[in-house]
Design an enzyme around this catalytic site. Structure first.
Site: not given
Ligand code: PEP
Ligand code: MG
Length: 933
Positions: A47, A116, A125, A127, A360, A480, A587, A814, A881, A901
């Site tokens: 900010k 702020r 929101g 703080m 922002r 919010h 599996r 793996s 995996c 991979y």
């Protein structure tokens, strides 16, 4: 109209040797000039850096100063603020007063300021903020005179006492709410705005009593004292529970600290030519290019976001205050062009004059992120390469969120609110965050719940996290609830004003019907509809053309393959649709749980000789073969890694505790048995059967409470296949018979047989020998050969240490990082949650190591095993995996470590693809902060 020239000023580094005395703690901004600049987020927070940059650019920003993050860090270290910070703050205040021609809280034209928080990373929101600081019994009168609006002055003062009382003096909000509500009741009005100046003055008297009662002192009248106390309270708010929770969820460093921004107040509540608003330069929910936001006339900023009054769409401002609207459009368009990203801005109009309070980069849903990235490339604002980094890999999940199936059930729409965050959610109503956690469990595995609130506040964050969806009766698209759920990728309907939510009596009323806790509702976050009952949800299709286009830009950079963990043909088909390039883990135990298979599985386990075991396995063989054939077919042309049986066998049998049996048999036991039982428990104080009736259940409850469940180190993995070789034989036979059958049908099959939980090369050799022998037998019997590989999982530290040895037998590795994390930390996968929350809260661990790979520790083993394995076998194929295979930071680590991979659950395939593409593209394109250098 403001002329905007946004300079790329250099970061001012403080290079002076004597840091203590020369640290610049306070940075002023105002009058077209700022001490800091937009790049100083570390120092000034997001900010503060934004305010400096906007000031330097000549935007209409109210002047002020920023107390930098180092002062907050000092506050955390020492519990206080140094004299030097005070000195610099006083200096900056004097400068501000001179610039404004006003004095803080003094004189006929008193200066009022906002105080702020503002950290490096946005924590919306989380703080604290204090507005109207500087008002006291005298200055409130001056303000009334000057504005010719006593009501506004009194309202500002009562707001200050309320905020200051809550944030700084730590008095619970309801203490003030009670006073305010009582006044409204007394005046028989519902709206805050109906209270007169006199009413508000009476409220002030009562508020001051509340302060005195709770703090044993008067509300501070000295403006400077107010400022010092407020500043320190903002520093402290960095450490409040919700801020800590937010940082943990978003992986923000606890040590950064927040800056404090002190800024001259401008008022949106001065009457009919004043107002406050928030907005986005594009739609953050669905990504359309539209000026988007909302405002309230005669209101301060907090009224817009808190949801107390439902705001008006921003386009309406064009009719009410056309000049301010045009200027706002012009400024925000330029800001977007300058930052090359969607801007989320706050503004106030005071007596027709526009002030920009903040801008922002805007948070957005995954859907919007992809669309906006594509638009911005089309508009020439960013390059395709930059666009790749505009979407967080986890956001792609949004394309996979469910939709409601409206054909199967009658749809009764109860109300329509704002479509705050897309997707669908079906669950049972809860009215508090605590109840949400109670019903859903900490990991949402218990019951699906919908958190229904009048409005949410940051204190609800834990409930929002576990809820399937959020419904609020108040608040707008920037409330919010809306902002937080979008960040979470969670369905939300906000501001459904027809619904009357009563959190106290735990019910909601709508259309003459009453709904209680536990009743089912369905939400459609894409249209804003609230629907009665439990609708089915539809799996979304991942073939959104814009998503495809985006992935076509990203994918070519990717060097690592992405596979899926899938156990049944249906999941394999799904994974392929998401772009999986093979199966990294099947599996096989999951295949045994089918109704028709489990009796044979149990017979196999209960068999106490090889003959009986083989007989049971023979029944299982055709079923496994059919399952494998299904997976091979789905993955035609792609590799499929099938793991031999892994979990301990008792998982397939019902568990029986001795205590439970004894409780059940006690009533029917004969005298002898009863005597034996009393004797056994005599140490626990049992003297007769009467005692046992009480004692046993009490003991059971305690035993269950203390029970720790660690079968993960037991008779499982390759240990099963070594002690019962016929299991591996059967599985290998099922795999190769299915492979040959599929090949004969023209399906291209690439099986990779994977041996789990290997610690020594001899274990690997033992199992590989069985697999290869059975393969030869099947090929001979069927007269056809299939190419295949036999490899292992690396999921024990020993395996990583002797990976060079293991690679002599294993053709691929793996990483089973679930078990590798468990065994490296010595944490049990099943009950780590007993310690993890404390570890995270205390900062002992920064992240759950079962979610994001512990790169420092477990990562070293991954790196070492990869290097050692490839020393023996340079072409060794290496993948992962464990759950980490779909988590972006872990995927990036795998790329850096040279894995071939990653493999993850089907719904994370897109995320893994983008994370892998970003990792490689960042290297090639030298990208920093989302921009190519
Ligand atoms: C692992 O341990 O990482 C793994 C993938 O295997 P499982 O989770 O089945 O133990
Ligand atoms: Mg494992």
């Amino acid at each position: 109209m403001a002329t905007i020239t946004l300079p790329e000023a250099e970061v001012q580094e403080n290079k002076t040797a004597n840091k203590q005395s020369s640290t610049k703690y306070v940075y002023s901004f105002g009058g077209g000039k700022a001490d800091g600049n937009g790049k100083m987020k570390d120092v000034l927070g997001g900010k503060g850096a934004g305010l400096a940059e906007m000031t330097n650019a000549g935007l209409p920003v109210p002047p002020g100063f920023t107390i930098q993050t180092e002062a907050c860090r000092e506050y955390m270290r020492t519990g206080g603020t140094s004299k030097e910070v005070d000195r610099q703050m006083d200096e900056a205040l004097a400068k501000l007063e001179a610039l404004q021609g006003q004095k803080l809280g003094t004189g006929e034209n008193p200066l009022l300021v906002s105080v702020r928080s503002g950290a490096k990373f946005s924590m919306p929101g989380m703080m604290d903020t204090i507005l109207n600081l500087g008002l006291n019994d005298k200055s409130v009168e001056a303000l009334a005179k000057r504005s010719n609006n006593p009501r506004f002055a009194a309202d500002s003062y009562r707001r200050l006492i309320q905020m200051f009382g809550n944030v700084v003096l730590e008095i619970e909000k309801p203490a003030f709410d009670e006073v305010f509500d009582a006044k409204k009741k007394q005046r028989k009005t519902k709206l805050d705005t109906d209270l007169t100046a006199k009413d508000l003055q009476e409220v002030i008297v009562e508020y001051k009593k509340v302060v005195k009662k709770h703090t044993k002192r008067d509300f501070p009248q000295d403006p400077r004292e107010q400022l010092v106390l407020a500043r320190d309270a903002v520093f402290r708010s960095w450490q409040n529970d919700r801020a800590k929770h937010y940082r943990r969820m978003n992986n923000i460093d606890d040590m950064l600290g927040t800056a404090v921004n002190v800024q001259a107040m401008v008022f949106g509540n001065l009457g009919d030519t004043s107002g406050s608003g928030v907005g986005f330069t594009r739609n953050p929910a669905i990504g359309t290019k539209e000026f988007y936001g909302e405002f309230l006339m005669n209101a301060q900023g907090e009224d817009v976001v808190s949801g107390v009054r439902t705001p008006v769409p921003i386009l309406e401002l064009q009719k009410i205050l056309p000049e301010a609207y045009d200027q706002l459009r012009e400024i925000t368009t330029r800001l977007e062009t300058h930052y090359k990203d969607v801007q989320d801005f706050e503004f106030t109009v005071q007596d027709g004059k526009l002030y920009m309070l903040q801008t922002r980069n805007g948070k957005r849903t995954g859907l919007a992120a992809v669309r906006i990235a594509i638009q911005m490339v089309d508009e020439g604002l960013i390059t395709k390469e930059e666009a790749i980094f505009r979407v967080e890999p986890n956001q792609l999940y949004d394309f996979l969120v469910p939709r409601l199936d409206e054909k199967s059930t009658k749809v009764e729409v109860l109300a329509t609110g704002l479509p705050a965050s897309p997707g669908a959610a079906v669950g049972q109503i809860v009215f508090t965050a605590d109840e949400a956690v109670k019903m859903a469990g900490h990991d949402t595995t218990k019951k699906p719940v919908i958190l229904v609130r009048a409005e949410t506040t940051p204190e609800d964050i834990h409930g929002m996290e576990v809820a399937k969806g959020i419904l609020t009766s108040r608040g707008g698209m920037t409330s919010h609830a809306a902002v937080v759920t979008r960040g979470m990728g969670k369905c939300c309907v906000a501001g459904a004003g027809d619904i009357d939510v009563n959190e106290k009596s735990r019910e909601m009323r709508v259309k003459g019907q009453t709904f209680k806790e536990g009743d089912w509702i369905s939400l459609d976050g894409t249209t804003g509809r609230v629907i009665k009952g439990k609708l089915n949800t539809l799996d979304p299709s991942p073939d959104d053309p814009e998503l495809q286009k985006f992935m076509q830009w990203a994918d070519p950079y990717r060097k690592m393959k992405v596979r899926a963990n899938a156990d049944i043909p249906r999941d394999a088909v799904q994974a392929r649709a998401f772009g999986a390039e093979g199966i990294g883990l099947c599996r096989t135990e999951h295949m045994f749980f089918g109704e028709e298979k489990i009796p044979h599985m149990r017979a196999m386990i209960l068999a106490n000789n090889e003959k009986d075991r083989r007989a049971a396995l023979k029944k299982l063989l055709p079923m496994q073969r059919a399952d494998f054939a299904g997976v091979f077919k789905a993955m035609d042309g792609l590799p499929v890694t099938i793991r031999t049986l892994d979990p301990p066998l008792h998982e397939f049998l019902p568990r029986r505790e001795d205590l439970m049996v004894e409780i059940a048999t006690l009533p029917h036991a004969d005298a002898k048995e009863k005597k034996a039982l009393v004797e056994r428990y005599s140490d626990y104080g049992a003297k007769g059967v009467g005692d046992l009736k009480k004692l046993l259940p009490t003991l059971l409850a305690r035993v269950e409470q203390l029970h720790e469940f660690n079968p993960m180190l037991g008779h499982r993995g390759c240990r099963l296949g070594i002690t019962y070789p016929e299991i591996t034989e059967m599985q290998a036979r099922a795999i190769f018979e299915a492979a040959v059958d599929c090949t004969k049908k023209g399906i291209k099959v690439l099986p990779e047989v994977m041996i789990p939980l290997v610690a020594t090369v001899k274990e690997m050799a033992n199992q590989a020998a069985i697999v290869r022998r059975v393969a030869d037998e099947v090929f001979k019997e069927k007269g056809t050969k299939v190419e295949y590989m036999v490899g292992t999982m690396i999921e024990l530290p020993r395996a990583a240490l002797v990976a060079d040895e293991i690679a002599k037998e294993a053709e691929f590795f793996s990483f089973g990082t679930n078990d590798l994390t468990q065994t490296t930390f010595g944490f049990s996968r099943d009950d780590v949650n007993k310690v993890l929350p404390t570890y995270l809260a205390e900062g002992i661990l920064k992240q759950d190591p079962f979610a994001a790979l512990d790169q420092e520790g477990v990562g070293q083993l991954v790196k070492m095993a990869t290097e050692r394995g490839r020393k023996t076998r340079p072409t060794l194929k290496v993948g992962i995996c464990g759950e980490h295979g779909g988590e972006p930071s872990s995927v990036e680590f795998c790329y850096r470590t040279g894995l071939n991979y990653v493999s993850c659950s089907p719904f994370r395939v897109l995320t893994a693809r983008l994370a892998a593409a970003q990792a490689a593209a960042a290297e090639t394109l030298k990208v920093e902060g989302g921009r190519t250098k």
